[in-house]
Design a protein around this motif. Structure first.
Motif, PDB file in Angstrom:
ATOM      1  N   ARG A   1      45.448  47.145  32.671  1.00 34.79           N
ATOM      2  CA  ARG A   1      45.485  46.442  33.966  1.00 34.79           C
ATOM      3  C   ARG A   1      45.720  44.944  33.781  1.00 34.79           C
ATOM      4  O   ARG A   1      46.477  44.331  34.534  1.00 34.79           O
ATOM      5  CB  ARG A   1      44.192  46.702  34.725  1.00 34.79           C
TER       6      ARG A   1
ATOM      7  N   LEU B   1      48.953  42.643  35.178  1.00 37.88           N
ATOM      8  CA  LEU B   1      48.825  41.446  36.017  1.00 37.88           C
ATOM      9  C   LEU B   1      49.445  40.207  35.371  1.00 37.88           C
ATOM     10  O   LEU B   1      49.935  39.317  36.056  1.00 37.88           O
ATOM     11  CB  LEU B   1      47.351  41.187  36.335  1.00 37.88           C
TER      12      LEU B   1
ATOM     13  N   ALA C   1      43.536  36.884  36.227  1.00 40.60           N
ATOM     14  CA  ALA C   1      44.014  38.252  35.939  1.00 40.60           C
ATOM     15  C   ALA C   1      42.906  39.098  35.323  1.00 40.60           C
ATOM     16  O   ALA C   1      42.754  40.272  35.656  1.00 40.60           O
ATOM     17  CB  ALA C   1      45.235  38.190  35.023  1.00 40.60           C
TER      18      ALA C   1
ATOM     19  N   SER D   1      40.368  40.175  38.041  1.00 35.83           N
ATOM     20  CA  SER D   1      40.927  41.227  38.892  1.00 35.83           C
ATOM     21  C   SER D   1      40.973  42.563  38.138  1.00 35.83           C
ATOM     22  O   SER D   1      40.596  43.601  38.680  1.00 35.83           O
ATOM     23  CB  SER D   1      42.334  40.826  39.344  1.00 35.83           C
TER      24      SER D   1
END
Length: 177
Positions: A99, A103, A165, A168
């Motif tokens: 993830r 990002l 990033a 998140s």
């Protein structure tokens, strides 16, 4: 953070790693090297381990160890801005890095388990042996030194991009655990 240059002793290496000591201290006699381990390496490792122990006692702790790497090694150009190192057998680490990379990719060229393997010797690797995978998420962020050579003003925006990033990615990865 440690308080000694890796030219003296590399705090990201295990006590028995042959790269533990830098060029300056590599030729010292064993007793002097043992003093450096006692003065710098062990207190550093103990303090980080204690911090992790407290954090994992309250929930999942995400530990990001930040390092830099040379853009060219042995004549070969390393082709990324950043590397995210993780243990592929630890699901939360893998998911977080996938993830985080997703990002960051629009802004930086990010590679997984590059320029080193995520299971190579280091602090994070040793802490994985001590702390459970469902409580300790250890990742190494490797930044290409070329980023800092191009523009000194890049550091604040790079740090902000990486942190936003990461937050998140961590929220999405760790939600519900």
């Amino acid at each position: 953070t440690g308080n000694v240059s890796r030219l003296v002793i590399d705090l990201n290496r295990s006590p028995r790693n042959r790269s533990l000591f830098g060029h300056v201290t590599g030729t010292l006699e064993r007793s002097r090297k043992d003093e450096l381990v006692e003065r710098y390496l062990l207190p550093y490792r103990r303090s980080v381990a204690e911090y992790i122990r407290r954090g994992t006692g309250r929930g999942i702790l995400c530990h990001v160890s930040v390092h830099s790497f040379t853009p060219v090694l042995n004549g070969v150009r390393r082709n990324c801005s950043a590397g995210l190192l993780y243990d592929p057998s630890r699901r939360l680490e893998k998911d977080l890095c996938l993830r985080w990379k997703e990002l960051l990719d629009p802004l930086y060229r990010v590679r997984l388990n590059y320029p080193y393997r995520g299971t190579s010797d280091g602090c994070v690797t040793s802490f994985r042996r001590e702390f459970q995978a469902d409580r300790y998420v250890g990742v190494e962020l490797e930044l290409n030194q070329e980023l800092f050579l191009q523009d000194k003003g890049v550091i604040p925006s790079l740090a902000c991009d990486m942190a936003v990033a990461l937050m998140s990615a961590a929220e999405r990865t760790l939600a519900g655990h």
